[in-house]
Design an enzyme around this catalytic site. Sequence first.
Site, mmCIF file in Angstrom:
data_model
loop_
_atom_site.group_PDB
_atom_site.id
_atom_site.type_symbol
_atom_site.label_atom_id
_atom_site.label_comp_id
_atom_site.label_asym_id
_atom_site.label_seq_id
_atom_site.Cartn_x
_atom_site.Cartn_y
_atom_site.Cartn_z
ATOM 1 N N SER A 57 117.500 31.024 150.937
ATOM 2 C CA SER A 57 116.308 30.809 150.137
ATOM 3 C C SER A 57 116.178 31.904 149.075
ATOM 4 C CB SER A 57 115.083 30.728 151.057
ATOM 5 O OG SER A 57 114.008 30.079 150.436
ATOM 6 N N ASP A 209 116.000 23.871 152.710
ATOM 7 C CA ASP A 209 115.960 25.339 152.715
ATOM 8 C C ASP A 209 116.721 25.926 153.908
ATOM 9 O OD1 ASP A 209 114.795 28.108 153.137
ATOM 10 O OD2 ASP A 209 113.699 27.504 151.345
#
Length: 354
Positions: A57, A209
Site C-alpha cells: 500500500s 490492497d
Amino acid sequence: MRGFEMEENAAGGAGREKKKINLALQGGGSHGAFTWGVLDVLLADERLEIEAVTGSSAGAMNAVVMTQGFIENGREGARKKLNEFWRSISMEGQLSPLQRQAFRLFFTGWPLQTQITRWWADVVTHFASPYDFNPLNLNPLRDHLSKIVDFPSVRAFRDYRLFVGATNVHTSQIQVWHGEELQVEHVLASACLPFIFQAVEIDGVPYWDGGYRGNPALFPLFYGTECPDIVIIQITPFIRHTTPQTARDIQDRLNEITFNGALMSEMRAIDFVNRLIDSGKLSRKDYMRPNLHCIDGSALLDAFSSTTKLDSSWHLMEKLYQYGRRAAEDWLAATFDSIGVKGTLDLRTAFSAA
C-alpha cells in the site's frame, strides 16, 4: 522546519562500521509520511546498507519512490525523491484537480468539509461500489506514479531487492512481486482500496490492497536475502487505549485490526522458530534466525484523531515527517550496536496471545 532540508545524521560519520538491514514498510494512508521521515534519517546514515525492502500500500509507494531516487542520485537522490513525492500529494503540490482528488481518496479517505460531506462519503463508499460511481475505472494515480517513477529503470535496479505485495481477490492469498518484474499496475494493486477503486487486474487476476494479507509481507526477506536484521516501520497500531464509539472510529479500528492480522501471524511464527533454534531443536545452519527491530510510530500517531486521515495538508505531512525523523534518530541511538547481533523487538512480550 519549512520545506525539506538535507540534514545529516550525527551518528553517520565516515569510517564507522557498516551494517546491513532489511526494511519492512507498512501501509497507513497519509500516516506514511511518518515512514518518509524515518527513511530520511536511515538513508542519511552511511553506516547502514539496505539489502532489501518490502512494502504494501503506502509502504509500496514509499519503496518504489525511494528506489527511483536511488537510481537518480544514490542516497541523496532517494531522500530528495521522497520529499518530492509527499509534497506532490499534499494540497500544496502540483497535481491536477483530478489527480489530487484521487490521492486524497487513497491517502485520506474523503475531504472533510462538513459533517454532511463526511456522511455522504461514507454512504457512497459503503453502499455503492466503485464499479457504480467510477464505471470507467479512472485512476489518476497511474499517471502520477508513471511520471515520478521510471519503472523500466526500477526493474533494472540491483543495489537492493524490492518486494511489493497485493491481495489476490479470488484466493485471499498474498501475492508478492519482485523488483525485477514491477510495473505501475503492481503498485496500484498493492494500494487498491476496494471501497474506492475497482480491483486491479493483472494477467486476468484481480487484486486489492496488499495490507489485507501482509502489512507488509515479511517472508520474502527470509527467502530472498541473507541479512537477518529486519526493521519494521510501524504506522498501524496494534494497541489502542481508547474504545471507539463513533461509526467512523469503529470502522477505522476494524481496518487497523484487519491490516495487522497477517503481520502478527508472521511475527508469532518467527518467535516460534526462533525459540526452536535457541533450544537447539533446529539448526542455525539450516534456518535463519531473524533479528527483528521496530521503529514504532503508533504511540505518536495514537495522539492523532481519526479525522487526521482526512487531512492531506502539507502541515500535517511535515509534522508526521518530523515525528518519523525523531523516532528514527532515537532508534539508531538505542539500537545500532544490536544490529547484526540480536533482535530488539521482544516478540513474546509484544505479540504473545498470553
